[in-house]
Write a protein that holds these residues in place. Structure first.
Motif, PDB file in Angstrom:
ATOM      1  N   ARG A 156     -11.909  48.126 -64.666  1.00  0.00           N
ATOM      2  CA  ARG A 156     -12.803  47.215 -63.607  1.00  0.00           C
ATOM      3  C   ARG A 156     -12.742  48.677 -62.590  1.00  0.00           C
ATOM      4  O   ARG A 156     -13.952  48.385 -61.527  1.00  0.00           O
ATOM      5  CB  ARG A 156     -11.429  46.665 -62.846  1.00  0.00           C
ATOM      6  N   ILE A 157     -11.325  49.263 -61.740  1.00  0.00           N
ATOM      7  CA  ILE A 157     -12.640  50.401 -60.920  1.00  0.00           C
ATOM      8  C   ILE A 157     -13.371  50.890 -61.625  1.00  0.00           C
ATOM      9  O   ILE A 157     -14.348  51.382 -60.800  1.00  0.00           O
ATOM     10  CB  ILE A 157     -11.250  51.224 -60.848  1.00  0.00           C
ATOM     11  N   ASP A 158     -13.415  51.324 -63.192  1.00  0.00           N
ATOM     12  CA  ASP A 158     -14.543  52.136 -63.846  1.00  0.00           C
ATOM     13  C   ASP A 158     -15.793  51.648 -63.741  1.00  0.00           C
ATOM     14  O   ASP A 158     -16.724  52.295 -63.567  1.00  0.00           O
ATOM     15  CB  ASP A 158     -14.217  52.832 -65.175  1.00  0.00           C
ATOM     16  N   ALA A 159     -16.112  50.437 -63.722  1.00  0.00           N
ATOM     17  CA  ALA A 159     -16.969  49.237 -63.094  1.00  0.00           C
ATOM     18  C   ALA A 159     -17.417  49.642 -61.602  1.00  0.00           C
ATOM     19  O   ALA A 159     -18.602  49.672 -62.156  1.00  0.00           O
ATOM     20  CB  ALA A 159     -17.001  48.160 -64.040  1.00  0.00           C
ATOM     21  N   LEU A 160     -16.326  49.986 -61.061  1.00  0.00           N
ATOM     22  CA  LEU A 160     -16.837  49.619 -59.625  1.00  0.00           C
ATOM     23  C   LEU A 160     -17.919  50.672 -59.055  1.00  0.00           C
ATOM     24  O   LEU A 160     -18.476  50.995 -58.183  1.00  0.00           O
ATOM     25  CB  LEU A 160     -16.145  49.110 -58.731  1.00  0.00           C
ATOM     26  N   LEU A 161     -17.284  51.802 -59.863  1.00  0.00           N
ATOM     27  CA  LEU A 161     -17.630  53.296 -58.730  1.00  0.00           C
ATOM     28  C   LEU A 161     -18.659  53.465 -58.662  1.00  0.00           C
ATOM     29  O   LEU A 161     -19.195  54.958 -58.240  1.00  0.00           O
ATOM     30  CB  LEU A 161     -16.535  54.421 -59.371  1.00  0.00           C
TER      31      LEU A 161
END
Length: 390
Positions: A156-161
């Motif tokens: 989820r975090i990687d998708a937002l970065l």
């Protein structure tokens, strides 16, 4: 696309700030069920004094921004997770706060104090060859969950970065533009340029108190001194420029070993107030220049002329290379007045328009002809100058 992705895009388009951006992302991830205790973004910049801006969000304190100078914390960075990743060509790392990696980096102790159990680190490259110092950004996230972030939370975090990086890059470029304009053309001029005053010949006529300063003897010293003289010149110019800013003026141009500054007369600042500010700036500049001289064997006298008049304030130059400055007869007169300091044996020369409203006593120097000006001018100096350098 989720609400959080849409929110990040909106922040980037609106030109929000990094504090709001990082706080909003971290708090929304917490609302989604990811128990973050810390989020961090480091953004390099091109700034004369700041090497990188760090943005640290914690659940207890919100987001704190710190500018790291070029001279500070080089050693600390070399032993940081991000330095390790750069040196080993890794863009993604995830460490747990227990086991063999628990003491690997000093920042891990800070994580544990916050109740963190892991450290998710990411490096992103902007890939801008024309601005190598803006090479990218580093981000890290820590959670309080035993065992650290779950795989789906990492995803989820990687998708937002990438979206976070684009928004941060847009904000960084705008802040950089403002900083560079403030640094190289001055605060007021920079704001005028950003507001669209960019066409050659565009500008306005304003009334201003003018300060023209120059180091006497620098050229002779430069013929015999080495490169160390540049560092000394910076200190002398700082002694002249800082008092101008402190008194609400603006340095418009550095002229080798001197400068031209203006104190605009506006509805908020009267003629008397602008001239008084210029006089105070001159007094402080003389004192600070003398402090620089005390550190060197050969002193350099500072000559200052103060005048007041109408000037054109705007863009001049070639079509592809403009200068935002002031020009006009009043500027020429100030320059001619400064050239008389040595002959008249004084450090400061005032025109009658400045002397007539001086908040401190002045004494007359008589009538003098200025080069290129037909009529003689009544000139004055300060009656009690704390630093005499003639």
């Amino acid at each position: 696309m989720t609400n959080l992705e849409s929110w990040i895009i909106e922040q980037g388009l609106r030109g929000s700030d990094m504090v709001s951006l990082l706080s909003g992302v971290a708090e929304r991830l917490v609302d989604e069920g990811i128990p973050l205790v810390r989020a961090y973004i480091a953004l390099p910049t091109v700034n004369p004094t700041i090497r990188v801006y760090t943005h640290l969000w914690t659940r207890s304190a919100g987001t704190i921004v710190e500018g790291v100078s070029h001279e500070r914390n080089d050693g600390a960075f070399e032993v940081s997770p991000f330095a390790y990743m750069m040196n080993t060509d890794q863009e993604k790392c995830h460490w747990l706060m227990h086991g063999p990696d628990a003491e690997r980096f000093g920042v891990f102790e800070d994580i544990r104090r916050l109740g963190g159990t892991d450290y998710l680190a990411r490096l992103f490259s902007f890939g801008n060859a024309s601005a190598p110092d803006l090479r990218g950004f580093g981000a890290s996230f820590s959670t309080s969950r035993p065992g650290g972030l779950r795989p789906e939370e990492v995803a989820r975090i990687d998708a937002l970065l990438p979206l976070l990086g684009l928004a941060a890059y847009r904000m960084t470029l705008f802040d950089l533009t403002v900083t560079m304009l403030d640094t190289y053309v001055g605060f007021s001029a920079g704001r005028r340029v950003l507001s669209g005053a960019i066409r050659r010949g565009s500008g306005t006529t304003i009334e201003a108190a003018l300060l023209f300063a120059d180091l006497r003897g620098f050229t002779t010293l430069a013929d015999t001194a080495g490169l160390d003289l540049i560092a000394r010149l910076d200190r002398h110019l700082e002694a002249m420029a800082d008092p101008v800013a402190e008194q609400g003026g603006e340095v418009l141009k550095f002229l080798g070993d001197g400068l031209l500054a203006a104190f605009p007369i506006t509805e908020e600042r009267s003629h008397e107030s602008a001239c008084a500010a210029a006089i105070r700036a001159a007094q402080v500049a003389l004192e600070r220049n003398e402090a620089v001289n005390r550190q060197h064997e050969t002193p350099l006298a500072l000559d200052i002329a103060l005048h007041c008049g109408d000037v054109f304030y705007g863009n001049i130059g070639a079509a592809g290379r403009l200068d935002f400055t002031v020009i006009g007869p009043a500027v020429n007169e100030a320059s001619r007045m400064e050239a008389l300091c040595s002959a008249l044996d004084c450090s400061v020369i005032l025109s009658d328009r400045v002397a007539s409203v001086s908040p401190v006593p002045v004494r007359p120097l008589g009538s003098h002809r200025l080069r290129g000006i037909a009529a003689e001018r009544e000139l004055f100096t300060l009656a009690d100058v704390s630093v005499w350098t003639a």
